[in-house]
Motif scaffolding. Structure first.
Motif, PDB file in Angstrom:
ATOM      1  N   ARG A  74       6.097   6.369  -3.143  1.00  0.00           N
ATOM      2  CA  ARG A  74       5.501   7.648  -2.204  1.00  0.00           C
ATOM      3  C   ARG A  74       6.494   8.416  -1.088  1.00  0.00           C
ATOM      4  O   ARG A  74       6.066   9.599  -1.307  1.00  0.00           O
ATOM      5  N   SER A  84       3.916  11.664  -2.406  1.00  0.00           N
ATOM      6  CA  SER A  84       2.330  11.229  -2.936  1.00  0.00           C
ATOM      7  C   SER A  84       1.761  11.231  -2.081  1.00  0.00           C
ATOM      8  O   SER A  84       2.635  10.839  -0.921  1.00  0.00           O
ATOM      9  N   LYS A  89      -0.935   8.160  -0.400  1.00  0.00           N
ATOM     10  CA  LYS A  89      -1.597   7.503  -0.335  1.00  0.00           C
ATOM     11  C   LYS A  89      -2.349   6.175  -1.173  1.00  0.00           C
ATOM     12  O   LYS A  89      -2.021   5.787  -1.913  1.00  0.00           O
ATOM     13  N   ILE A 144       0.265   4.569  -8.471  1.00  0.00           N
ATOM     14  CA  ILE A 144       1.305   4.253  -8.194  1.00  0.00           C
ATOM     15  C   ILE A 144       1.992   4.418  -9.280  1.00  0.00           C
ATOM     16  O   ILE A 144       3.436   4.591  -9.789  1.00  0.00           O
ATOM     17  N   ILE A 164       3.295   7.267 -10.572  1.00  0.00           N
ATOM     18  CA  ILE A 164       5.002   7.352  -9.671  1.00  0.00           C
ATOM     19  C   ILE A 164       5.899   6.906  -9.923  1.00  0.00           C
ATOM     20  O   ILE A 164       7.305   7.116 -10.165  1.00  0.00           O
TER      21      ILE A 164
END
Length: 154
Positions: A33, A38, A40, A44, A47
């Motif tokens: 992140r 990115s 929170k 994920i 990502i």
């Protein structure tokens, strides 16, 4: 940062309980992140994919099957090869030439299930024949990276 996590996740599976894997995953997620700026609450998985990072538990499994391939093909120390007996049925079966390994029985499903001698054959046998039967290490790595990760779940 990721190389430090990568170093940590090669720990012997006997001493790497799920709680430690989860903590490493939290650190990896936070690092991803930060690098991608990115939020929170952004999911994920995309990502990590954008960074070409495997989640920690899949990275561990990837390394285990990679070591297994090397051991079965004379590219690893003999003591590892001795932990991986090949499946050899007492009668003629279709599976006898499929490159399967014997998965030893374990007394406990906690530590014994994380031992290399149990986990490596289990993960290896879950791979499709075409991945297990790769002729070269580079072909194996390539096939493994494109293989669905559901088979590499510890």
């Amino acid at each position: 940062m990721t190389s430090r996590l990568d170093c940590c996740n090669v720990l012997d599976m006997d001493v790497c309980p799920a709680s430690l894997i989860n903590k490493l995953q939290i650190v990896q997620n936070a690092a991803a992140r930060v690098l991608t700026r990115s939020r929170k609450y952004d999911h994920i998985t995309p990502i990590l994919k954008s960074l070409h990072w495997l989640p920690i538990r899949f990275s561990i499994s990837y390394k285990i099957v990679l070591i297994t391939y090397k051991a079965l093909n004379g590219l690893a120390p003999a003591y590892l090869t001795s932990l991986l007996p090949r499946y050899n049925p007492s009668r003629s079966l279709r599976s006898q030439n499929s490159g399967l390994l014997v998965v030893p029985r374990i007394a406990k499903s906690t530590k014994g299930g994380r031992a290399f001698s149990h986990l490596a054959p289990k993960l290896w046998n879950s791979l499709p024949d075409n991945v297990r039967g790769s002729d070269t290490l580079s072909l194996f790595k390539s096939s493994l990276k494109t293989h669905p990760s559901k088979h590499l779940d510890v």
